[in-house]
Design a protein around this motif. Structure first.
Motif, PDB file in Angstrom:
ATOM      1  N   GLU A  54      11.528  59.333  38.975  1.00 26.44           N
ATOM      2  CA  GLU A  54      10.724  60.577  38.488  1.00 26.44           C
ATOM      3  C   GLU A  54      10.569  60.476  37.068  1.00 26.44           C
ATOM      4  O   GLU A  54       9.252  61.144  36.622  1.00 26.44           O
TER       5      GLU A  54
ATOM      6  N   GLY B  81       2.667  64.787  38.847  1.00 22.58           N
ATOM      7  CA  GLY B  81       2.560  65.212  40.232  1.00 22.58           C
ATOM      8  C   GLY B  81       1.497  66.165  40.085  1.00 22.58           C
ATOM      9  O   GLY B  81       1.394  66.738  41.477  1.00 22.58           O
TER      10      GLY B  81
ATOM     11  N   ASP C  93       7.948  65.454  39.107  1.00 21.51           N
ATOM     12  CA  ASP C  93       8.018  66.713  40.449  1.00 21.51           C
ATOM     13  C   ASP C  93       8.722  67.750  39.730  1.00 21.51           C
ATOM     14  O   ASP C  93       8.764  69.027  41.559  1.00 21.51           O
TER      15      ASP C  93
END
Length: 266
Positions: free
Chosen positions: A91, A48, A76
């Motif tokens: 994630e 990200g 992130d």
């Protein structure tokens, strides 16, 4: 017959791996230095952040880290242990998916954002395709991991010279595989104005024929292959069912057990 599973590739007892997080632009300079000294690293990237100010671009990842390894660090960079389970899953899975599309091979490991984890986080990793995960809990030893999903390094790179000197001189009374694992962030060399540290380390540790220079995944894969060796009852035969050649010692001498083969030891 005395047999020991105590050798890395080439029959050596020592291995060195480096591990760097976040994918900052300073990875470019660090990779150049590692290449100069023949040292391998694993680079844990937040997909990200790629292309944002201060970070490498997605387009350069494959070429920049050629000869090294790209590994996950989440999309992130959240505190995973403070995240809902579905967020932990996304994630990691989304980071793997993005990185794999860039480098063209399965991303099999990660480092924990902020180095933190919990039993809940760790329990999810195998189902998410993660085979190893590095912490920041340095133990100051040259030992193999007890748990690859909580893989503790030897030291941060601020202590790499101190431990490097110990590792270079290491002579064990009882032979076993010794692993020197250094972690850090490439931007720390810039912030601390000490790029000479990696040069001094490379000059000391690079180019030794008694050290295996490997990525995190290469070490994981090799040690998994060692565990898969199958011996006959009398230990005169050994079968390596894996795709990775393995070295062992027989009466103190190194013996290669090629991938997929059965070898007679006497």
């Amino acid at each position: 017959m005395r047999i020991r599973n105590d050798r890395f590739p080439g029959g050596v007892h020592k291995a060195l791996t480096l591990s760097y997080d976040d994918g900052r632009i300073h990875d470019r300079r660090l990779v150049g230095k590692l290449n100069e000294y023949g040292i391998k690293g694993t680079f844990h990237l937040n997909s990200g952040f790629l292309g944002k100010e201060g970070y490498i671009s997605a387009e350069e990842a494959a070429s920049l880290f050629t000869g090294h390894e790209v590994s996950a660090h989440t999309v992130d960079h959240p505190f995973l242990e403070q995240s809902p389970t579905d967020q932990i899953v996304s994630e990691i899975i989304d980071d793997r998916r993005a990185l794999e599309s860039l480098v063209g091979y399965p991303v099999r490991g990660m480092s924990y954002p902020f180095g933190t984890n919990s039993d809940r986080v760790v329990s999810l990793l195998p189902a998410l395709g993660i085979e190893y995960a590095r912490t920041v809990a340095s133990h100051g030893k040259f030992q193999l991991p007890d748990d690859f999903l909580r893989w503790h390094p030897t030291c941060h790179h601020k202590q790499m010279m101190e431990y490097g000197e110990q590792f270079a001189k290491l002579e064990q009374r009882h032979t076993r595989m010794a692993l020197f694992y250094v972690w850090g962030h490439s931007y720390e060399f810039e912030n601390d104005n000490n790029w000479d540290l990696i040069d001094r380390f490379g000059e000391m540790m690079g180019g030794h024929d008694n050290i295996w220079y490997a990525t995190n995944t290469e070490i994981f894969t090799y040690l998994q292959a060692v565990e898969q060796l199958r011996y006959s009852v009398d230990r005169h035969l050994v079968h390596n069912p894996t795709a990775t050649s393995v070295w062992i010692s027989v009466e103190g001498d190194s013996v290669e057990i090629p991938a997929g083969q059965i070898v007679r030891l006497s």
